[in-house]
Motif scaffolding. Structure first.
Motif, PDB file in Angstrom:
ATOM      1  N   ALA A  41       0.627  -1.089   0.195  1.00  0.00           N
ATOM      2  CA  ALA A  41       0.016   0.366   0.067  1.00  0.00           C
ATOM      3  C   ALA A  41       0.449   1.108   0.177  1.00  0.00           C
ATOM      4  CB  ALA A  41      -0.456  -0.217   1.215  1.00  0.00           C
ATOM      5  N   ALA A  42       1.985   1.389   0.783  1.00  0.00           N
ATOM      6  CA  ALA A  42       2.947   2.263   1.262  1.00  0.00           C
ATOM      7  C   ALA A  42       3.474   2.501  -0.947  1.00  0.00           C
ATOM      8  CB  ALA A  42       4.394   1.565   1.658  1.00  0.00           C
ATOM      9  N   PHE A  43       3.875   1.525  -1.946  1.00  0.00           N
ATOM     10  CA  PHE A  43       4.489   1.542  -2.373  1.00  0.00           C
ATOM     11  C   PHE A  43       3.351   2.579  -3.555  1.00  0.00           C
ATOM     12  CE2 PHE A  43       4.715  -0.404  -6.610  1.00  0.00           C
ATOM     13  CZ  PHE A  43       6.021   0.038  -7.543  1.00  0.00           C
ATOM     14  N   LEU A  44       1.929   2.112  -3.783  1.00  0.00           N
ATOM     15  CA  LEU A  44       0.818   2.351  -4.513  1.00  0.00           C
ATOM     16  C   LEU A  44       1.059   3.649  -3.944  1.00  0.00           C
ATOM     17  CD1 LEU A  44      -1.603  -0.636  -4.265  1.00  0.00           C
ATOM     18  CD2 LEU A  44      -0.311  -0.354  -6.163  1.00  0.00           C
ATOM     19  N   VAL A  45       1.033   4.481  -2.623  1.00  0.00           N
ATOM     20  CA  VAL A  45       0.608   5.625  -2.494  1.00  0.00           C
ATOM     21  C   VAL A  45       1.734   6.082  -3.166  1.00  0.00           C
ATOM     22  CG1 VAL A  45       0.816   7.141  -0.573  1.00  0.00           C
ATOM     23  CG2 VAL A  45      -0.912   5.137  -0.044  1.00  0.00           C
ATOM     24  N   VAL A  46       3.379   6.395  -2.589  1.00  0.00           N
ATOM     25  CA  VAL A  46       4.709   6.881  -3.131  1.00  0.00           C
ATOM     26  C   VAL A  46       4.349   6.274  -5.550  1.00  0.00           C
ATOM     27  CG1 VAL A  46       6.910   6.868  -3.241  1.00  0.00           C
ATOM     28  CG2 VAL A  46       5.805   5.865  -0.918  1.00  0.00           C
ATOM     29  N   ARG A  47       4.061   5.906  -5.696  1.00  0.00           N
ATOM     30  CA  ARG A  47       4.093   6.098  -7.008  1.00  0.00           C
ATOM     31  C   ARG A  47       2.606   7.146  -7.068  1.00  0.00           C
ATOM     32  NH1 ARG A  47       1.287   3.022 -10.702  1.00  0.00           N
ATOM     33  NH2 ARG A  47       2.258   3.100 -12.724  1.00  0.00           N
ATOM     34  N   SER A  48       1.981   6.530  -6.890  1.00  0.00           N
ATOM     35  CA  SER A  48       0.412   7.883  -6.972  1.00  0.00           C
ATOM     36  C   SER A  48       0.938   9.152  -6.582  1.00  0.00           C
ATOM     37  CB  SER A  48      -0.104   7.458  -6.455  1.00  0.00           C
ATOM     38  OG  SER A  48      -1.395   8.242  -7.015  1.00  0.00           O
TER      39      SER A  48
END
Length: 473
Positions: A41-48
């Motif tokens: 979830a943290a990866f998706l937030v950073v990527r977004s």
């Protein structure tokens, strides 16, 4: 593999693995799953967030390009985005491919861009490659029949995403490792009482010694013990009860063997004497025969009493509603026939007094109390028997409004203070009773029958001398 086959393999795996291992694996899997989900979830937030920042820059670049080049013809407006530090490159795309310029542009044109130019599709973002480098492109409306494409190099964004991915993978790996350590610690700490319980049970099974106990932690505030500690405490309580039961069983066997030794020896002596009947006179044979019969009756009674004491509870199918008042009168009549020299005085509450129980067992309880009182009653003094209802009277229909209580009182020597705690023990006989007939089991049997019927039997010194036995339902 089919579902039942997989379930069979899973059950076999669980049987082979110890509980501690299964708990450690379960905790590890749960914490690892949470760690992986959080990192993903943290990866998706950073990527977004990184792409959102890049998309904002593209939107501003498209607005500036449209302001600086109003109504420009299809073709390239700026092509510097092939360099990392260059501003955005921009192209105007017509809705009709026939109006494309002769020189192809730097940015790719797909059918979706034609639809945006024709106002048939909303603006959109896409990832492309420009001069062999990653880039991000915005396709938006520009003028009638034309669309504007603006692109920026995305190297920094992708490197930031890759860097975040590496750190999050390391974090997830560290989380899984920490989960494994925590799982092992939780299984070792949480199951420590269970391990001690298992070791104690195995030690008892090996040594057959129920004196062992599980070591419990120091007690905290009331009600704060966890389930495992309460289980260990209950197991210790069960071991205490087992120890008492084993001790009582051994004591009963030892006492029974001691009590049986004397009458069996006398039986053997009289039997051997009768075997030599030709050497005895008729009177001697008659005395030996009478003694043998009397000793056989004593041994039979002792064995029957032991069998009765070995039974801990009453058989449920034999329980019925018993008229306690009629039972008391019948028991006193039987005692008068057995002890004709003793006077029995009876007082029974008016109305029917009914209790649930086994009539034969309750009759045995009462007869034991009456026999004990008659045995110690001096000549000329009565045995007093009373049935009363404590806390109520006879209710309508023969029911009882309070608790029935039967008292049996004699006027004998009474019970010495040092003997009072032991009068209901098996084979216990006070000093004043050692010369009297009996095996010392009557009162023990009476209390056992009382407790099996939910009643309480107590002994106490009577006012004015003698002993008083109180049976309360």
């Amino acid at each position: 593999m089919s579902g039942p086959g997989r379930r069979g393999l899973g059950a076999a795996w669980r049987r082979r693995r110890p509980l501690r291992t299964r708990l450690a694996l379960a905790v590890t899997a749960a914490v690892a799953f949470v760690a992986v989900v959080v990192c993903a979830a943290a990866f998706l937030v950073v990527r977004s967030a990184l792409y959102e920042q890049l998309d904002l820059s593209l939107t501003q670049s498209a607005r500036l390009a449209a302001q600086r080049n109003p109504g420009a013809a299809p073709g390239t407006l700026a092509g510097e985005c092939r360099f990392l530090a260059a501003p955005a490159c921009a192209e105007v795309v017509p809705a009709d491919p026939a109006k494309d310029p002769d020189t192809p542009g730097l940015l790719p044109v797909d059918p979706a861009a034609r639809k945006v130019a024709a106002a048939a599709k909303a603006p959109y973002y896409t990832n492309i490659t420009v001069a062999g480098h990653p880039a991000r492109m915005l396709t938006t409306d520009y003028a009638k029949g034309r669309a504007l494409q603006v692109a920026l190099r995305a190297d920094t964004v992708q490197s930031g995403i890759a860097e975040a991915a590496r750190w999050l993978v390391l974090t997830a790996a560290a989380g899984v490792l920490l989960a494994a350590v925590l799982g092992y610690w939780v299984s070792r700490t949480g199951l420590a009482p269970v391990t001690r319980l298992t070791a104690t049970a195995e030690r008892i099974a090996a040594t057959r010694d129920p004196r062992h106990r599980i070591e419990l932690p120091s007690r905290g505030p009331s009600g704060r013990e966890d389930e495992i500690t309460r289980l260990a405490g209950s197991f210790n309580t069960m071991l205490g009860e087992l120890e008492q039961s084993v001790t009582a069983q051994r004591r009963l066997v030892a006492d029974a063997s001691h009590e049986l030794r004397t009458p069996l020896t006398a039986l053997r002596t009289n039997a051997e004497l009768l075997a030599k009947g030709d050497r005895l006179t008729a009177a001697q044979r008659e005395r030996a025969s009478a003694a043998l019969g009397r000793q056989l009756r004593e041994v039979t009674g002792l064995v029957n009493d032991l069998i009765e004491l070995a039974r801990d509870e009453e058989p449920t199918p034999l329980v019925e509603r018993v008229r306690l008042d009629a039972l008391v009168r019948h028991g006193v009549d039987a005692a008068r026939a057995h002890w004709p020299a003793v006077e029995f005085r009876v007082r029974v509450a008016e109305g029917a007094v009914v209790v649930p129980g086994v009539p034969a067992r309750l009759s045995r309880l009462l007869s034991n109390l009456l026999d004990n009182a008659a045995k110690f009653s001096p000549a000329g003094l009565p045995v007093e028997v009373e049935l009363a209802v404590v806390g109520g009277g006879a209710a309508g229909g023969g029911a009882v409004g309070g608790g029935p209580e039967v008292t049996v009182r004699d006027h004998g020597p009474g019970i010495a203070e040092q003997d009072l705690p032991y009068v209901f023990d098996r084979f216990y006989r006070a000093g004043a009773a050692r010369a009297l007939p009996g095996s010392g089991l009557g009162l023990a049997m009476a209390r056992q029958i009382a407790r099996a019927h939910g009643a309480e039997l107590v002994a106490e010194p009577a006012a004015g001398g003698g002993a008083l036995f109180r049976l309360t339902f």
